[in-house]
Design a protein around this motif. Structure first.
Motif, short mmCIF file in Angstrom:
data_model
loop_
_atom_site.label_atom_id
_atom_site.label_comp_id
_atom_site.label_asym_id
_atom_site.label_seq_id
_atom_site.Cartn_x
_atom_site.Cartn_y
_atom_site.Cartn_z
N THR A 89 -4.61 -1.95 -1.66
CA THR A 89 -3.45 -1.24 -2.04
C THR A 89 -4.12 -0.12 -2.92
O THR A 89 -5.17 -0.26 -3.57
N LEU A 90 -3.35 1.24 -2.98
CA LEU A 90 -3.78 2.10 -3.69
C LEU A 90 -2.85 2.47 -4.84
O LEU A 90 -1.87 2.47 -4.49
N GLN A 124 -13.30 9.84 -0.98
CA GLN A 124 -13.10 8.91 -0.64
C GLN A 124 -11.31 8.60 -0.33
O GLN A 124 -11.00 7.90 0.45
N LEU A 125 -10.78 8.96 -1.24
CA LEU A 125 -9.39 8.69 -1.08
C LEU A 125 -8.72 9.35 0.17
O LEU A 125 -7.87 8.72 0.71
N LEU A 141 -8.24 1.72 -6.21
CA LEU A 141 -8.23 0.82 -4.95
C LEU A 141 -8.29 -0.44 -5.52
O LEU A 141 -9.36 -0.77 -6.30
N ILE A 142 -7.47 -1.38 -5.20
CA ILE A 142 -7.23 -2.63 -5.52
C ILE A 142 -7.71 -3.43 -4.06
O ILE A 142 -6.66 -3.61 -3.54
N MET A 241 -0.79 0.26 1.14
CA MET A 241 0.54 0.26 0.32
C MET A 241 0.20 1.04 -0.95
O MET A 241 -1.08 1.08 -1.26
N ILE A 242 1.05 1.98 -1.23
CA ILE A 242 0.80 3.16 -2.27
C ILE A 242 1.78 2.79 -3.22
O ILE A 242 2.85 2.58 -3.04
N THR A 243 1.18 2.80 -4.53
CA THR A 243 2.15 2.88 -5.91
C THR A 243 1.85 3.66 -6.62
O THR A 243 0.38 4.23 -6.74
#
Length: 388
Positions: A89-90, A124-125, A141-142, A241-243
């Motif tokens: 997730t990001l 990278q993003l 990045l997780i 998944m973006i937070t």
């Protein structure tokens, strides 16, 4: 007499997981749901599975215990549970302050063994998320995190619990309890009485009201509304998944927020795209009692915030706006275990936004409490006595 080993009240993620683990252990299980599965909190959540969003300490340890159960469930449950774990997730970084805070978080000492965090640069993003706004230069990045399709997951639990003999009664509302002294022996419902050796309260937001029926009126389980926007289906746009980086501040440290609108709505945002192509934007945490309505302020902030990160959303139509209620407790931990001195009654609610993520471990604990009289590890931090 309608008699079971266990009555589970509530057929959301926690109730369905509890029913499955109990049925798997050989118990005769009856599940009572006042509406239907996924019509409560479970059907109004994004399904994020991330260790990074958990409070350091016991909360994080509890999630890690739950994490290992998801792949096991994916293997043993018949049917797809929609698990996409360890896909990463990001967390988006939008300004210098967020960048500094994220850099600090990468140095936190409680990062679990085998887990890591990685700062993505601009190149990278945008390799990870090609439709993201070009002016966003960094993200966290997780990798060891992901998400689950909540509908597939809950319905798979229900189907497999039924396969093992559990009986589900929808449109069945608990109106009171049957007792013999300090022991609960069953429930009154709008469809008659049901008896059992043990009753489990998996009512989520309504868990406090169920406990109050037994004379325990001080449990601080409060509904916390989360609003959600569903965009029209489209091709792949959101790959992870973006937070937002404000997610944890809003969730755990609302006292640090100075903006009055954000204070009132608990605004942050998270985005995900389903397999069917629907982009879900969610991100308010507000106390509005049991009001499930939507608000202009909340929806406006979510849409504006999401469109700033994904400009392509500006050209899409909104398909649906809705909200769900999450069962908040003051310390962020659920209530699991005995209720005061009552016998034959177990609490398993108050998970707020972690009901999906913690449902496997909660269901497993419930089964151990029923079958063996104790959990396999210390659950004293989850005790109802901390609020009684």
């Amino acid at each position: 007499m309608n008699k079971s080993d266990v009555i589970v009240i509530g057929a959301g993620a926690v109730g369905s997981a509890s029913a499955y683990f109990l049925a798997r252990a050989g118990k005769k299980v009856t599940v009572l749901e006042k509406k239907d599965s996924c019509m409560g909190t479970g059907g109004a959540t994004g399904g994020l599975l991330s260790w990074f969003t958990k409070k350091p300490g016991y909360h994080l340890e509890l999630f890690l215990r739950s994490k290992v159960l998801f792949p096991q469930l994916a293997e043993e449950l018949e049917g797809d549970i929609g698990l996409q774990y360890d896909v990463g997730t990001l967390q988006i970084i939008e300004n210098e302050l967020e960048y500094d805070l994220v850099k600090q978080s990468m140095l936190r000492e409680d990062i679990p063994q085998g887990f890591h965090l990685e700062m993505l640069d601009h190149k990278q993003l945008h390799e990870y998320e090609p439709y993201m706004a070009d002016d966003l230069t960094n993200a966290l990045l997780i990798p060891e995190s992901g998400y689950i399709d909540v509908f597939k997951y809950i319905y798979a639990l229900v189907a497999n619990a039924k396969r093992l003999g559990a009986v589900f009664h929808n449109e069945t509302e608990v109106t009171g309890f049957l007792r013999e002294g300090d022991r609960v022996i069953g429930v009154h419902t709008n469809k008659g009485d049901f008896y059992a050796d043990t009753v489990v309260n998996c009512c989520g937001t309504w868990g406090g009201k169920i406990a109050a029926m037994l004379g325990y009126e001080t449990l601080p389980i409060k509904p916390r509304r989360g609003q959600i926007v569903a965009m029209e289906p489209c091709g792949p746009r959101v790959m992870h998944m973006i937070t937002s980086s404000s997610y944890q501040t809003v969730k755990f440290h609302p006292e640090l927020i100075t903006d009055e609108t954000i204070k009132r709505t608990g605004y942050t945002f998270a985005l995900e795209q389903s397999e069917a192509g629907t982009i879900l934007i969610n991100g308010t945490r507000e106390f509005a009692d049991f009001d499930k309505g939507i608000t202009f302020d909340g929806i406006r902030l979510m849409i504006q915030g999401a469109a700033k990160v994904y400009p392509c959303l500006k050209d899409m139509k909104i398909m649906r706006m809705f909200s769900g209620l999450r069962p908040y407790t003051p310390d962020g931990l659920p209530i699991v275990g005995k209720l005061g001195d009552l016998e034959g009654f177990i609490m398993a609610c108050g998970h707020e936004g972690d009901g999906i993520a913690l449902s496997p471990i909660t269901g497993s604990i419930v089964a151990d409490l029923v079958c063996h009289g104790q959990a396999p590890f210390d659950i004293s931090p989850l005790s109802s006595r901390r609020f009684l």
